[in-house]
Design a protein around this motif. Structure first.
Motif, PDB file in Angstrom:
ATOM      1  N   ARG A 130     -30.372 -15.174 -10.458  1.00 53.07           N
ATOM      2  CA  ARG A 130     -29.178 -15.112 -11.301  1.00 53.07           C
ATOM      3  C   ARG A 130     -28.602 -16.477 -11.636  1.00 53.07           C
ATOM      4  O   ARG A 130     -27.715 -16.593 -12.474  1.00 53.07           O
ATOM      5  N   ALA A 131     -29.066 -17.528 -10.959  1.00 48.45           N
ATOM      6  CA  ALA A 131     -28.524 -18.864 -11.183  1.00 48.45           C
ATOM      7  C   ALA A 131     -29.563 -19.899 -10.789  1.00 48.45           C
ATOM      8  O   ALA A 131     -30.507 -19.607 -10.043  1.00 48.45           O
ATOM      9  N   ASP A 132     -29.386 -21.104 -11.311  1.00 48.45           N
ATOM     10  CA  ASP A 132     -30.228 -22.240 -10.948  1.00 48.45           C
ATOM     11  C   ASP A 132     -29.469 -23.241 -10.079  1.00 48.45           C
ATOM     12  O   ASP A 132     -30.077 -24.076  -9.407  1.00 48.45           O
ATOM     13  N   PHE A 133     -28.156 -23.140 -10.121  1.00 46.78           N
ATOM     14  CA  PHE A 133     -27.272 -24.085  -9.428  1.00 46.78           C
ATOM     15  C   PHE A 133     -26.043 -23.306  -8.999  1.00 46.78           C
ATOM     16  O   PHE A 133     -25.405 -22.636  -9.824  1.00 46.78           O
ATOM     17  N   VAL A 134     -25.719 -23.368  -7.717  1.00 46.39           N
ATOM     18  CA  VAL A 134     -24.564 -22.633  -7.189  1.00 46.39           C
ATOM     19  C   VAL A 134     -23.673 -23.604  -6.430  1.00 46.39           C
ATOM     20  O   VAL A 134     -24.146 -24.383  -5.599  1.00 46.39           O
ATOM     21  N   THR A 135     -22.395 -23.561  -6.714  1.00 48.30           N
ATOM     22  CA  THR A 135     -21.450 -24.434  -6.029  1.00 48.30           C
ATOM     23  C   THR A 135     -20.275 -23.624  -5.511  1.00 48.30           C
ATOM     24  O   THR A 135     -19.868 -22.628  -6.122  1.00 48.30           O
ATOM     25  N   GLY A 136     -19.754 -24.035  -4.374  1.00 49.00           N
ATOM     26  CA  GLY A 136     -18.528 -23.434  -3.890  1.00 49.00           C
ATOM     27  C   GLY A 136     -17.340 -23.897  -4.716  1.00 49.00           C
ATOM     28  O   GLY A 136     -17.413 -24.876  -5.456  1.00 49.00           O
ATOM     29  N   SER A 137     -16.245 -23.201  -4.591  1.00 46.96           N
ATOM     30  CA  SER A 137     -15.012 -23.573  -5.282  1.00 46.96           C
ATOM     31  C   SER A 137     -13.825 -23.338  -4.375  1.00 46.96           C
ATOM     32  O   SER A 137     -13.615 -22.218  -3.892  1.00 46.96           O
ATOM     33  N   ARG A 138     -13.063 -24.399  -4.142  1.00 47.97           N
ATOM     34  CA  ARG A 138     -11.852 -24.256  -3.333  1.00 47.97           C
ATOM     35  C   ARG A 138     -10.745 -23.586  -4.145  1.00 47.97           C
ATOM     36  O   ARG A 138      -9.809 -23.016  -3.574  1.00 47.97           O
ATOM     37  N   THR A 139     -10.846 -23.650  -5.472  1.00 43.32           N
ATOM     38  CA  THR A 139      -9.856 -22.995  -6.325  1.00 43.32           C
ATOM     39  C   THR A 139     -10.005 -21.482  -6.255  1.00 43.32           C
ATOM     40  O   THR A 139      -9.016 -20.747  -6.150  1.00 43.32           O
ATOM     41  N   LEU A 140     -11.240 -21.004  -6.289  1.00 44.93           N
ATOM     42  CA  LEU A 140     -11.484 -19.569  -6.146  1.00 44.93           C
ATOM     43  C   LEU A 140     -11.307 -19.129  -4.703  1.00 44.93           C
ATOM     44  O   LEU A 140     -10.994 -17.959  -4.438  1.00 44.93           O
TER      45      LEU A 140
END
Length: 275
Positions: free
Chosen positions: A151-161
């Motif tokens: 579903r993705a090639d690059f996944v990052t965490g988010s402190r905003t979410l």
């Protein structure tokens, strides 16, 4: 937000020359002498840049799971010209590979070297996390799942979410400002441009342009988006540092330099698309 630039903040940090430079070559040669020419990394390889983190690197490494989604996990620490015992601390439990670069060039340079070594050693997925203990590497399964599911090639965490424990009002505001700026420039909604816990297909690191020695997270993200890779964000936690202090400078310096990297990278990618 208007930032008054002092003479110090106007000074430009030279961009990295194409890989490999002299420091890359020497560090890679030392790495091969230590581990052999046929180093094979696990399908999931966690790459960390570390500068003067002798008190935090050991606990961070010990938290890395041995496997994720049924795949073995290996760790590679690129020591960025540290002046303390970071390299020895990283080698202590014998689990991590350590590449010790003699010159302090910046997190971007260290990670670029780590990406090259991991990819050459057969890593399928490359994960980054910081050496200061701010991120939950135990969430590795959740971080990798969008990649493994296709579903993705690059996944990052988010402190905003998700959530962040820092009480620095200026840096909290900066996260939103730069997320808005990158979203506007790229046309892709982004909520956090500098979260250190990320996972990507190894080929992404070969396809993007990486020339920033420092403040490299936005360059990686913008270049990834510009090359058409699918990017996903997940809600995650960002803690305060386990020990020591940030090496990114005060808020004004950090904001000015980070903004410059965002704009420079966007303009570079825009020009590349036009050619």
């Amino acid at each position: 937000m208007t930032i008054a630039l002092s003479p110090r903040t106007r000074r430009r940090t030279p961009l990295l020359t194409p890989y490999p430079d002299e420091t890359d070559t020497a560090a890679a040669e030392d790495f091969r002498r230590e581990y052999g020419d046929d180093v094979t990394f696990a399908p999931v390889t966690v790459v960390m840049a570390a500068f003067n983190e002798e008190h935090t690197i050991g606990p961070v490494l010990r938290r890395i799971p041995a496997s994720a989604l049924g795949m073995p996990v290996s760790a590679l620490v690129v020591v960025d010209g540290a002046r303390d015992g970071t390299a020895d601390a990283a080698r202590e439990d014998g689990r991590a590979y350590v590449c010790d670069a003699a010159v302090n060039r910046g997190q971007g340079a260290a990670l670029r070297l780590g990406y090259e070594l991991a990819r050459a050693g057969g890593a399928r997925y490359i994960v980054t996390t910081d050496a200061d203990g701010q991120y939950d590497i135990e969430e590795l399964d959740r971080l990798l799942k969008p990649l493994v599911d296709g579903r993705a090639d690059f996944v990052t965490g988010s402190r905003t979410l998700g959530r962040q424990e820092t009480n620095d009002v200026m840096r909290r505001a900066g996260v939103h400002v730069f997320a808005g700026l990158v979203s506007l420039l790229t046309g892709h909604r982004v909520t956090d441009t500098s979260f250190g816990l990320r996972a990507m297909r190894a080929q992404v690191t070969a396809a993007v342009t990486l020339e920033q020695p420092q403040y490299q997270s936005s360059e990686l993200l913008i270049s990834t988006l510009a090359r058409g890779f699918r990017v996903a964000e997940l809600p995650m936690l960002m803690r305060v540092r386990a020990a020591g202090k940030s090496k990114k400078g005060n808020n004004v310096v950090y904001g000015a330099r980070y903004c410059r990297v965002v704009l420079r990278t966007w303009w570079r990618e825009r020009r590349l698309r036009a050619t």
